[in-house]
Each structure stands twice: as structure tokens, then as C-alpha cells.
Design a protein around this motif. Structure first.
Motif, PDB file in Angstrom:
ATOM      1  N   VAL A 113      -2.282  15.427  16.439  1.00  0.00           N
ATOM      2  CA  VAL A 113      -1.999  15.950  17.584  1.00  0.00           C
ATOM      3  C   VAL A 113      -1.799  17.615  17.643  1.00  0.00           C
ATOM      4  O   VAL A 113      -0.873  17.398  16.975  1.00  0.00           O
ATOM      5  N   SER A 114      -1.123  18.883  18.809  1.00  0.00           N
ATOM      6  CA  SER A 114      -1.142  19.565  18.551  1.00  0.00           C
ATOM      7  C   SER A 114      -0.183  20.002  20.071  1.00  0.00           C
ATOM      8  O   SER A 114      -0.795  19.677  21.433  1.00  0.00           O
ATOM      9  N   PHE A 115       0.702  21.043  19.983  1.00  0.00           N
ATOM     10  CA  PHE A 115       1.433  21.656  21.532  1.00  0.00           C
ATOM     11  C   PHE A 115       0.496  21.943  21.782  1.00  0.00           C
ATOM     12  O   PHE A 115       0.154  21.687  23.793  1.00  0.00           O
ATOM     13  N   ARG A 116      -0.267  23.167  21.515  1.00  0.00           N
ATOM     14  CA  ARG A 116      -1.133  23.125  23.094  1.00  0.00           C
ATOM     15  C   ARG A 116      -2.568  22.801  23.071  1.00  0.00           C
ATOM     16  O   ARG A 116      -3.018  22.825  24.610  1.00  0.00           O
ATOM     17  N   GLU A 117      -2.411  21.856  22.243  1.00  0.00           N
ATOM     18  CA  GLU A 117      -3.739  20.988  23.273  1.00  0.00           C
ATOM     19  C   GLU A 117      -2.907  19.510  24.151  1.00  0.00           C
ATOM     20  O   GLU A 117      -3.880  19.355  24.982  1.00  0.00           O
ATOM     21  N   LEU A 118      -1.659  19.497  24.368  1.00  0.00           N
ATOM     22  CA  LEU A 118      -1.112  18.703  24.816  1.00  0.00           C
ATOM     23  C   LEU A 118      -0.508  19.363  26.513  1.00  0.00           C
ATOM     24  O   LEU A 118      -0.534  18.792  27.251  1.00  0.00           O
ATOM     25  N   PHE A 119       0.001  20.828  25.770  1.00  0.00           N
ATOM     26  CA  PHE A 119       0.290  21.421  26.421  1.00  0.00           C
ATOM     27  C   PHE A 119       0.182  22.784  27.090  1.00  0.00           C
ATOM     28  O   PHE A 119       0.961  23.235  27.998  1.00  0.00           O
ATOM     29  N   GLY A 120      -0.518  23.234  26.686  1.00  0.00           N
ATOM     30  CA  GLY A 120      -1.227  24.297  27.126  1.00  0.00           C
ATOM     31  C   GLY A 120      -0.595  25.419  26.291  1.00  0.00           C
ATOM     32  O   GLY A 120      -1.511  26.453  26.256  1.00  0.00           O
ATOM     33  N   LYS A 121      -0.032  25.321  25.588  1.00  0.00           N
ATOM     34  CA  LYS A 121       1.362  26.443  24.737  1.00  0.00           C
ATOM     35  C   LYS A 121       1.496  25.882  23.234  1.00  0.00           C
ATOM     36  O   LYS A 121       1.788  24.547  23.372  1.00  0.00           O
ATOM     37  N   THR A 122       2.013  26.733  22.093  1.00  0.00           N
ATOM     38  CA  THR A 122       2.689  26.361  20.878  1.00  0.00           C
ATOM     39  C   THR A 122       3.666  26.639  21.229  1.00  0.00           C
ATOM     40  O   THR A 122       4.409  27.412  22.177  1.00  0.00           O
ATOM     41  N   LEU A 123       4.575  25.621  20.714  1.00  0.00           N
ATOM     42  CA  LEU A 123       6.358  27.154  20.875  1.00  0.00           C
ATOM     43  C   LEU A 123       6.376  27.635  20.259  1.00  0.00           C
ATOM     44  O   LEU A 123       7.421  28.392  21.083  1.00  0.00           O
ATOM     45  N   ASP A 124       5.761  28.498  19.411  1.00  0.00           N
ATOM     46  CA  ASP A 124       5.712  29.755  18.973  1.00  0.00           C
ATOM     47  C   ASP A 124       5.824  30.638  20.488  1.00  0.00           C
ATOM     48  O   ASP A 124       7.015  31.322  20.880  1.00  0.00           O
ATOM     49  N   GLN A 125       5.076  30.355  21.456  1.00  0.00           N
ATOM     50  CA  GLN A 125       4.791  30.568  23.176  1.00  0.00           C
ATOM     51  C   GLN A 125       5.787  30.604  23.404  1.00  0.00           C
ATOM     52  O   GLN A 125       5.657  31.379  24.363  1.00  0.00           O
ATOM     53  N   ILE A 126       5.969  29.612  23.952  1.00  0.00           N
ATOM     54  CA  ILE A 126       7.153  28.992  24.868  1.00  0.00           C
ATOM     55  C   ILE A 126       8.271  29.485  24.426  1.00  0.00           C
ATOM     56  O   ILE A 126       9.276  29.826  25.347  1.00  0.00           O
ATOM     57  N   VAL A 127       8.965  29.780  23.039  1.00  0.00           N
ATOM     58  CA  VAL A 127      10.103  29.993  23.275  1.00  0.00           C
ATOM     59  C   VAL A 127      10.190  31.604  23.014  1.00  0.00           C
ATOM     60  O   VAL A 127      10.949  32.294  23.355  1.00  0.00           O
ATOM     61  N   SER A 128       9.082  32.116  22.748  1.00  0.00           N
ATOM     62  CA  SER A 128       9.030  33.761  23.129  1.00  0.00           C
ATOM     63  C   SER A 128       8.648  34.132  24.141  1.00  0.00           C
ATOM     64  O   SER A 128       9.623  34.860  25.081  1.00  0.00           O
ATOM     65  N   SER A 129       8.928  33.485  25.242  1.00  0.00           N
ATOM     66  CA  SER A 129       8.415  33.512  26.724  1.00  0.00           C
ATOM     67  C   SER A 129      10.272  33.380  27.277  1.00  0.00           C
ATOM     68  O   SER A 129       9.861  34.015  28.601  1.00  0.00           O
ATOM     69  N   LYS A 130      10.715  32.752  27.130  1.00  0.00           N
ATOM     70  CA  LYS A 130      11.896  32.351  27.627  1.00  0.00           C
ATOM     71  C   LYS A 130      13.159  32.199  26.985  1.00  0.00           C
ATOM     72  O   LYS A 130      12.829  31.462  25.289  1.00  0.00           O
ATOM     73  N   LYS A 131      14.134  32.155  26.495  1.00  0.00           N
ATOM     74  CA  LYS A 131      15.500  32.577  25.882  1.00  0.00           C
ATOM     75  C   LYS A 131      16.224  31.343  26.687  1.00  0.00           C
ATOM     76  O   LYS A 131      17.469  31.398  25.883  1.00  0.00           O
ATOM     77  N   GLU A 132      16.404  30.382  27.463  1.00  0.00           N
ATOM     78  CA  GLU A 132      17.592  29.491  28.239  1.00  0.00           C
ATOM     79  C   GLU A 132      17.188  28.311  27.109  1.00  0.00           C
ATOM     80  O   GLU A 132      18.494  27.718  27.341  1.00  0.00           O
TER      81      GLU A 132
END
Length: 305
Positions: A113-132
Motif C-alpha cells: 500500500v502507498s502513502f498516495r493511496e491512503l493519504f493522497g500524497k507521497t512523502l516527497d510531496q509532504i516534505v516539499s510542501s512543509k518544513k515544520e
């Protein structure tokens, strides 16, 4: 140098115990240590359906192989391998391929299973969008939720993860460094939710040092991913790993000492945590200590443009 068991020529010396082992006896010793750990902490039953978290690395593929050997002695037990594709470009694809190959060789059902499938985003996308938060902070929280969801879907009643001794000791120190000492009570070989909101998690490798897991994989001919995660260098855990390895080299047995100390402290720490009430997340319905769970908070932060 002779093997302590069969007296043949040894190839490995365990410094903290002062014993030497040949390749054959080393493999048997590791498998027996894992079996004893499972029995010691009452991790598994003869009829469990176990979801094994398999990343494609040395630890998880070693765990899968050893559990497959044990499962053959218990025909009513079932194994399902679960692999999470976080969506890390240039890294995760190889690991998923190796996990699939190993599961096919061992005859174990495999779910990916993938992050994209479950959460709608890949880890790369999540990390690139926020640096908190660090990439590992996002990944750790989301991976745990993903494994839980995949295990439920597979109808498993327990989850086995490949956390080794080094992982456990690093996590203990990481929580102390973050000023959250109470959380180290959750660093235990068996994680149980009496209310049944989480599947029970077990860690059969928790008393095996990382270098011995790696050695077992090499000697057994297990093909595993050797390339480290590209986000590894950003994590405080990596600094703690290097520090612990330097201390262990000069003072063999230090990691075991920390682990055993935590065992003695855990009961008192858990008693203070028992007063923390779990409730259902207002967003997704999963258990949480607050009104909104950490997964939902992270996904709220990660708004991809």
C-alpha cells in the motif's frame, strides 16, 4: 579462535559475551535468541495471523525469514507481509521489488500500500510542501497508521515489526533528548491496547543488535536494500546512532545495559501514563489523546500547491 558450540573455526566474536561462533552456529544462535524473545514476552500464539511489516531492508527480511521458519512448526498460524510505499523517489522502488521477491521465494502473501493511496500524497510531496517537522517525523507517524490499516485489511490480529536492539535504544534516547521521558514507556517489545483500538504490535528482534541482524542476512544470502534512505541524514536519530556505536565500540554491552535499564523503569512510567485517556479523532475516528490525531494534523500541514 574456535566456535564455543562445535569447536570448528569461528568467524564472529560477540564481544559483550566473550564468545565466538562459526557461521552455522551463529545462524542457529540468532534464530534461537529470537524464539526465546518471542516466548519471554509472550508475543505470539500458535494460531495468530501476523502482519509482518516488510520494508525490503535487512531487518525486515531477516524477521520475515525467521518467522516463516517458525510458522512451519505451527500450521494454524498465518503470515502476511505488508510493505508501505512512502513515495520516496529513487529509493523505495528497489525496496518494494526486493520485498516482493523475498515473499515469493518464501511463499508468503504480500500486500503493498502507498502513502498516495491512503493519504493522497507521497512523502516527497509532504516534505516539499512543509518544513515544520523533519521528514522522519512525518514518515514515522504516517507509516504506523498505514501498517495498521493494511494489517486490518488483511484480517491480521497482530503486527510484527523488525525493530532491533539498536532501534529500541535509539528511540529511548531520542525521547529523552526531545524532553519527553514519559514516551519511553511505549518503547517496549509488546504494545497492547486493552480496548482493542490498535492491533497488538510485537518486536521479535528487539534483543538482537543491528550488526548481528545484518550479519545474519549476509550469511543467509538474503538480498536486501543497502542504499540508505535519502532523508536519513536530516534526523537526530542518525546522530544518536553514531554516538551509540562509538560508545559500544569502546564499551561492549552498553546497548544491552540501556535496554535492560528501560525494562526496570517501564512499569513505573506506564503507571503514570495510564491516566492519559484515549478518545476518537474528530476527523478520522482513529484513537488519539487529543481531539485530532497526529496523522490528521500532519496532513493538514502538508498542503501541496
Amino acid at each position: 579462535m574456535r566456535c564455543r558450540t562445535c569447536r570448528n573455526e569461528a568467524f564472529y566474536r560477540r564481544l559483550h559475551e566473550g564468545v565466538a561462533l562459526c557461521k552455522t552456529c551463529f545462524l542457529k544462535d540468532i534464530e534461537e535468541k529470537i524464539r526465546r524473545t518471542i516466548a519471554k514476552f509472550n508475543m505470539l500464539r500458535f494460531d495468530d495471523h501476523i502482519a509482518v511489516a516488510v520494508s525490503g531492508g535487512k531487518d525486515s527480511l531477516t524477521l520475515l525469514r525467521v518467522l516463516r521458519k517458525l510458522e512451519k512448526r505451527f500450521p494454524r498460524a498465518t503470515l502476511t507481509a505488508v510493505t508501505i510505499d512512502e513515495g520516496i523517489r529513487g529509493y523505495r522502488a528497489e525496496a518494494v521489488k526486493l520485498a516482493k521477491k523475498s515473499c515469493k521465494e518464501l511463499g508468503v502473501d504480500h500486500v503493498v500500500v502507498s502513502f498516495r493511496e491512503l493519504f493522497g500524497k507521497t512523502l516527497d510531496q509532504i516534505v516539499s510542501s512543509k518544513k515544520e517537522l523533519s521528514p522522519c517525523s512525518y514518515c514515522g507517524v504516517l507509516r504506523r497508521r498505514a501498517i495498521q490499516m493494511a494489517a486490518r485489511e488483511a484480517k491480521a490480529n497482530k503486527i510484527a515489526t523488525a525493530h532491533n536492539l539498536d532501534d529500541e535504544v535509539q528511540t529511548i534516547l531520542l525521547n529523552i533528548f526531545h524532553g519527553d521521558a514519559k514516551r519511553i514507556a511505549r518503547v517496549e517489545p509488546v504494545l497492547v491496547d486493552p480496548a482493542g483500538r490498535f492491533l497488538q504490535r510485537v518486536k521479535p528482534l528487539c534483543e538482537i543488535p543491528e550488526k548481528e541482524v545484518a550479519l545474519y542476512a549476509y550469511v543467509s544470502g538474503i538480498e536486501f536494500q543497502t542504499c540508505p534512505c535519502p532523508y536519513l541524514e536530516t534526523a537526530l536519530r542518525n546522530d544518536i546512532r553514531e554516538m551509540l556505536n562509538r560508545i559500544e565500540e569502546r564499551h561492549p554491552g552498553t546497548k544491552f545495559t540501556i535496554f535492560r535499564s528501560m525494562e526496570r523503569l517501564r512499569d513505573s512510567l506506564k503507571a503514570s501514563m495510564a491516566r492519559t485517556e484515549l478518545r476518537n479523532c474528530l476527523r478520522c475516528g482513529e484513537p488519539t489523546t487529543g481531539s485530532v490525531c497526529e496523522v490528521c494534523k500532519m496532513l493538514d500541514r502538508a498542503v501541496v500547491a
